[in-house]
Design a protein around this motif. Sequence first.
Motif, PDB file in Angstrom:
ATOM      1  N   ALA A  29      -7.348 -10.266   7.896  1.00 64.35           N
ATOM      2  CA  ALA A  29      -6.159 -10.559   7.091  1.00 64.35           C
ATOM      3  C   ALA A  29      -6.365 -10.120   5.644  1.00 64.35           C
ATOM      4  O   ALA A  29      -5.470  -9.520   5.038  1.00 64.35           O
ATOM      5  N   THR A  30      -7.537 -10.372   5.094  1.00 65.51           N
ATOM      6  CA  THR A  30      -7.816  -9.977   3.713  1.00 65.51           C
ATOM      7  C   THR A  30      -7.885  -8.459   3.587  1.00 65.51           C
ATOM      8  O   THR A  30      -7.374  -7.884   2.626  1.00 65.51           O
ATOM      9  N   LYS A  31      -8.501  -7.811   4.566  1.00 69.50           N
ATOM     10  CA  LYS A  31      -8.555  -6.344   4.536  1.00 69.50           C
ATOM     11  C   LYS A  31      -7.157  -5.748   4.614  1.00 69.50           C
ATOM     12  O   LYS A  31      -6.841  -4.798   3.898  1.00 69.50           O
ATOM     13  N   LEU A  32      -6.318  -6.293   5.483  1.00 67.72           N
ATOM     14  CA  LEU A  32      -4.952  -5.791   5.617  1.00 67.72           C
ATOM     15  C   LEU A  32      -4.156  -6.024   4.335  1.00 67.72           C
ATOM     16  O   LEU A  32      -3.399  -5.159   3.904  1.00 67.72           O
ATOM     17  N   ALA A  33      -4.343  -7.180   3.718  1.00 71.69           N
ATOM     18  CA  ALA A  33      -3.597  -7.508   2.500  1.00 71.69           C
ATOM     19  C   ALA A  33      -3.969  -6.612   1.329  1.00 71.69           C
ATOM     20  O   ALA A  33      -3.133  -6.331   0.471  1.00 71.69           O
ATOM     21  N   THR A  34      -5.217  -6.162   1.310  1.00 69.49           N
ATOM     22  CA  THR A  34      -5.684  -5.392   0.149  1.00 69.49           C
ATOM     23  C   THR A  34      -5.691  -3.883   0.370  1.00 69.49           C
ATOM     24  O   THR A  34      -6.040  -3.149  -0.542  1.00 69.49           O
ATOM     25  N   GLU A  35      -5.323  -3.422   1.553  1.00 74.40           N
ATOM     26  CA  GLU A  35      -5.251  -1.971   1.739  1.00 74.40           C
ATOM     27  C   GLU A  35      -3.792  -1.542   1.644  1.00 74.40           C
ATOM     28  O   GLU A  35      -2.908  -2.176   2.189  1.00 74.40           O
ATOM     29  N   ASP A  36      -3.569  -0.500   0.882  1.00 78.89           N
ATOM     30  CA  ASP A  36      -2.243   0.082   0.680  1.00 78.89           C
ATOM     31  C   ASP A  36      -1.216  -0.946   0.195  1.00 78.89           C
ATOM     32  O   ASP A  36      -0.226  -1.226   0.873  1.00 78.89           O
ATOM     33  N   PRO A  37      -1.424  -1.516  -1.010  1.00 77.80           N
ATOM     34  CA  PRO A  37      -0.455  -2.480  -1.532  1.00 77.80           C
ATOM     35  C   PRO A  37       0.844  -1.780  -1.931  1.00 77.80           C
ATOM     36  O   PRO A  37       0.847  -0.583  -2.225  1.00 77.80           O
ATOM     37  N   PRO A  38       1.952  -2.499  -1.965  1.00 75.30           N
ATOM     38  CA  PRO A  38       3.251  -1.880  -2.291  1.00 75.30           C
ATOM     39  C   PRO A  38       3.442  -1.685  -3.798  1.00 75.30           C
ATOM     40  O   PRO A  38       4.216  -2.391  -4.437  1.00 75.30           O
ATOM     41  N   TYR A  39       2.748  -0.704  -4.361  1.00 82.16           N
ATOM     42  CA  TYR A  39       2.860  -0.457  -5.798  1.00 82.16           C
ATOM     43  C   TYR A  39       4.260  -0.002  -6.198  1.00 82.16           C
ATOM     44  O   TYR A  39       4.744  -0.328  -7.273  1.00 82.16           O
TER      45      TYR A  39
END
Length: 153
Positions: free
Chosen positions: A56-66
């Motif tokens: 979950a943490t890896k998914l949340a921190t990869e490719d954030p919606p900048y």
Amino acid sequence: MEDWRRIDIDSFDPNSGRLTNDDLIPPYAHHVTLQELQPKIAQLRSLATSGDMSSATKLATEDPPYSADANTKAVYFQAVLEALTQVRQADIATIVKQLSPQQQDVLVKYLYKGMSLPEGQRQGGILLAWFEKLTQSSGVNPIVHFLSDRRTV
């Protein structure tokens, strides 16, 4: 010419236009909508409720919606905050060590954002525990990257 020192020479150069905020947005930035992020948010919430906090943490921190608008970023941030606050404090150090340096940079952005908003301040102890483990693991590099990066989460 009355006073040659007051001439704006930039006005004569066609290549020296003033930059606007729109000029600073990279041309490759795809504007992310809430509909595009809904599957990722649903997957993030399902991983968090199933107990797979590392994924979950890896998914949340990869490719954030900048490149998303403020409302979309707020909805995504709520899902990230829910995932981060469900992690036991004993597991935080292990999860942080599994993140790549780019993911650690994004995590710092979410931690700072969480500490600046009222809903994140209610979970301040957990966010500070994340921050402590992150700085113990990788030093001040993510903080320096946060301060110098113009992209916001």
